[in-house]
Scaffold this motif. Structure first.
Motif, PDB file in Angstrom:
ATOM      1  N   ASN A  77       0.857  -1.189   0.000  1.00  0.00           N
ATOM      2  CA  ASN A  77       0.000   0.000   0.000  1.00  0.00           C
ATOM      3  C   ASN A  77       0.895   1.243   0.000  1.00  0.00           C
ATOM      4  N   PRO A  78       0.710   2.144  -0.943  1.00  0.00           N
ATOM      5  CA  PRO A  78       1.585   3.316  -1.021  1.00  0.00           C
ATOM      6  C   PRO A  78       1.357   4.335   0.087  1.00  0.00           C
ATOM      7  N   ASP A  79       0.239   4.223   0.795  1.00  0.00           N
ATOM      8  CA  ASP A  79      -0.069   5.189   1.860  1.00  0.00           C
ATOM      9  C   ASP A  79      -0.044   4.470   3.210  1.00  0.00           C
ATOM     10  N   LYS A  80       1.108   4.526   3.861  1.00  0.00           N
ATOM     11  CA  LYS A  80       1.272   3.913   5.184  1.00  0.00           C
ATOM     12  C   LYS A  80       1.646   5.021   6.166  1.00  0.00           C
ATOM     13  N   GLN A  81       0.932   5.114   7.277  1.00  0.00           N
ATOM     14  CA  GLN A  81       1.107   6.191   8.237  1.00  0.00           C
ATOM     15  C   GLN A  81       1.600   5.650   9.579  1.00  0.00           C
ATOM     16  N   GLN A  82       2.717   6.186  10.051  1.00  0.00           N
ATOM     17  CA  GLN A  82       3.207   5.781  11.361  1.00  0.00           C
ATOM     18  C   GLN A  82       2.358   6.398  12.466  1.00  0.00           C
ATOM     19  N   VAL A  83       2.050   5.585  13.491  1.00  0.00           N
ATOM     20  CA  VAL A  83       1.356   6.078  14.673  1.00  0.00           C
ATOM     21  C   VAL A  83       2.335   6.027  15.845  1.00  0.00           C
ATOM     22  N   MET A  84       2.657   7.194  16.370  1.00  0.00           N
ATOM     23  CA  MET A  84       3.503   7.282  17.560  1.00  0.00           C
ATOM     24  C   MET A  84       3.012   8.458  18.393  1.00  0.00           C
ATOM     25  N   VAL A  85       2.518   8.163  19.582  1.00  0.00           N
ATOM     26  CA  VAL A  85       1.980   9.196  20.469  1.00  0.00           C
ATOM     27  C   VAL A  85       3.048   9.593  21.476  1.00  0.00           C
ATOM     28  N   ARG A  86       3.346  10.858  21.562  1.00  0.00           N
ATOM     29  CA  ARG A  86       4.373  11.346  22.486  1.00  0.00           C
ATOM     30  C   ARG A  86       3.754  11.623  23.853  1.00  0.00           C
TER      31      ARG A  86
END
Length: 332
Positions: free
Chosen positions: A203-212
Motif C-alpha cells: 500500500n503506497p499510503d502507510k502512516q506511522q502512529v507514535m503518540v508522544r
C-alpha cells in the motif's frame, strides 16, 4: 522498564514446560500433540467456515482410522490414571488438542501419563500400519505442548479454541495468503520476518502512529483525527501500538474497517498461531505482524531503547517506497 505482553501466545515453543509448575498438582491444561512425519492423517475437514456452529454445513472433522483410535484412548484415559479427566478435545488431521483436568495430586509428572497415552495409541496404530510397525515410528512428535489454566474464565476460552479449530484451519486453507509466514523480507536493505497479509506492505499510503507522552489531550485528539482520516481514505497504520493512546487509535481504525501493520519485538515461533482477535483480522486480510529477522524470543519487559527501535522500524516501513520491499518465498 515498560511492561510488555502484546502477544502472549508467542511465549512458548511447542515443547517447553512451564518453569516452576508442579505437574503432579491439581491443574487444568490444554494439551497439543502433533502428528509425526509419515504417519497417516487422523481426520479430514468438512464444511464451510462461513456457517456458524450447529449449522449442518458448519466446519467439522471426520475421523479416519487413526483418529478413531485416538478418540477411543481419550475416552479411556482414566485407565491410565483415574484422577485424569478429559473436558473437551478435537482431533485435527495432523494434531490433537484436548483439555485435561488433574483432579487430585498424582504420583508422577503429568508427562509420564501422557507418554503412556501416546504409547497406547501407537501400539494400536502399528497393528493397522505395517510400515509403522517395521520402522518403529511413533504416532506423535516427541513431547507435547501445554497451556495451563491460570485464571477465572480461561476454561471457556480454552474450550472455544478447541472447538473452533476446524473453522480456523479451513479459513487458513481458503485464504493462505493472509496467513503467510515470510522470513527475511528485505525492506530498504534491512531484513524482517512477517506474519499475516504481506500485501499491506505494498500500500503506497502507510502512516506511522507514535503518540508522544508530552502531548496534551488536545494534541492527541488532533493527531488521532488526522490518522483516522487517512484510514478512511485507505491508508495503513504502522506502529508497535505500545501506549494506551496508540492502542486507542489502532482499535478505532480497526472498527472503521481499516488495516494495521504491527511491529513486534519477539520472533515468530515455527508453529506461531495468532491470538483470536488477530486471527480474525488475518482472515480478513487486515493485519501484518513484523519483527526483525533473527529477533529473540518473548521477553516480559520492554526497555525504552527497544521501544524506540520498534518505532524506528515503523517509521522506516511507513516512509519507504514500495519498490524497495523485496519478498522471499513464504515459509511456515
Amino acid at each position: 522498564m515498560i511492561p510488555y505482553n502484546p502477544h502472549p501466545r508467542s511465549r512458548h515453543s511447542m515443547h517447553r514446560r512451564a518453569k516452576g509448575n508442579d505437574y503432579r498438582a491439581r491443574r487444568i491444561y490444554m494439551i497439543t500433540m502433533t502428528k509425526a512425519a509419515g504417519v497417516r492423517n487422523f481426520s479430514r475437514l468438512t464444511g464451510d467456515p462461513q456457517y456458524p456452529p450447529g449449522h449442518p454445513l458448519a466446519p467439522k472433522v471426520q475421523l479416519l482410522a487413526a483418529g478413531r483410535i485416538i478418540e477411543k484412548q481419550l475416552l479411556r484415559i482414566k485407565e491410565i490414571n483415574p484422577d485424569l479427566e478429559i473436558y473437551d478435545s478435537i482431533i485435527m488431521p495432523d494434531h490433537i488438542h484436548f483439555i485435561v483436568h488433574v483432579k487430585e495430586v498424582i504420583n508422577r509428572h503429568l508427562g509420564k501419563y501422557l507418554g503412556m497415552f501416546k504409547v497406547r495409541i501407537t501400539q494400536e496404530l502399528r497393528k493397522l500400519d505395517p510400515v509403522m510397525a517395521s520402522t518403529g515410528t511413533g504416532t506423535f512428535e516427541e513431547n507435547y505442548h501445554d497451556r495451563i489454566l491460570l485464571k477465572r474464565g480461561q476454561l471457556d476460552i480454552m474450550k472455544k479454541y478447541v472447538r473452533d479449530n476446524p473453522r480456523r484451519l479451513l479459513i487458513k486453507q481458503r485464504y493462505p495468503y493472509f496467513f503467510q509466514r515470510l522470513l527475511g523480507v528485505n525492506i530498504g536493505g534491512e531484513l524482517y520476518d512477517c506474519y499475516g497479509n504481506p500485501f499491506l506492505l505494498q500500500n503506497p499510503d502507510k502512516q506511522q502512529v507514535m503518540v508522544r507522552s508530552a502531548w496534551s489531550d488536545k494534541d492527541f485528539d488532533e493527531h488521532k483525527r488526522r490518522w483516522l482520516a487517512y484510514v478512511s481514505h485507505g491508508a495503513i497504520l504502522v506502529s508497535p501500538f505500545i501506549s494506551s493512546r496508540e492502542k486507542m487509535v489502532r482499535d478505532e481504525a480497526l472498527n472503521m474497517g481499516g488495516s494495521v501493520i504491527v511491529i513486534r519485538k519477539e520472533r515468530f515461533p515455527e508453529r506461531y498461531k495468532p491470538e483470536k482477535k488477530y486471527f480474525e483480522l488475518c482472515s480478513e486480510g487486515r493485519l501484518l505482524l513484523i519483527c526483525k529477522h533473527g529477533a529473540a524470543e518473548y521477553s516480559p519487559e520492554l526497555s525504552r531503547n527497544e521501544a524506540m527501535d520498534m518505532n524506528g522500524i515503523a517509521k522506516r516501513i511507513a516512509d519507504i517506497a514500495t519498490e524497495k520491499i523485496i519478498f522471499t518465498a513464504p515459509r511456515r
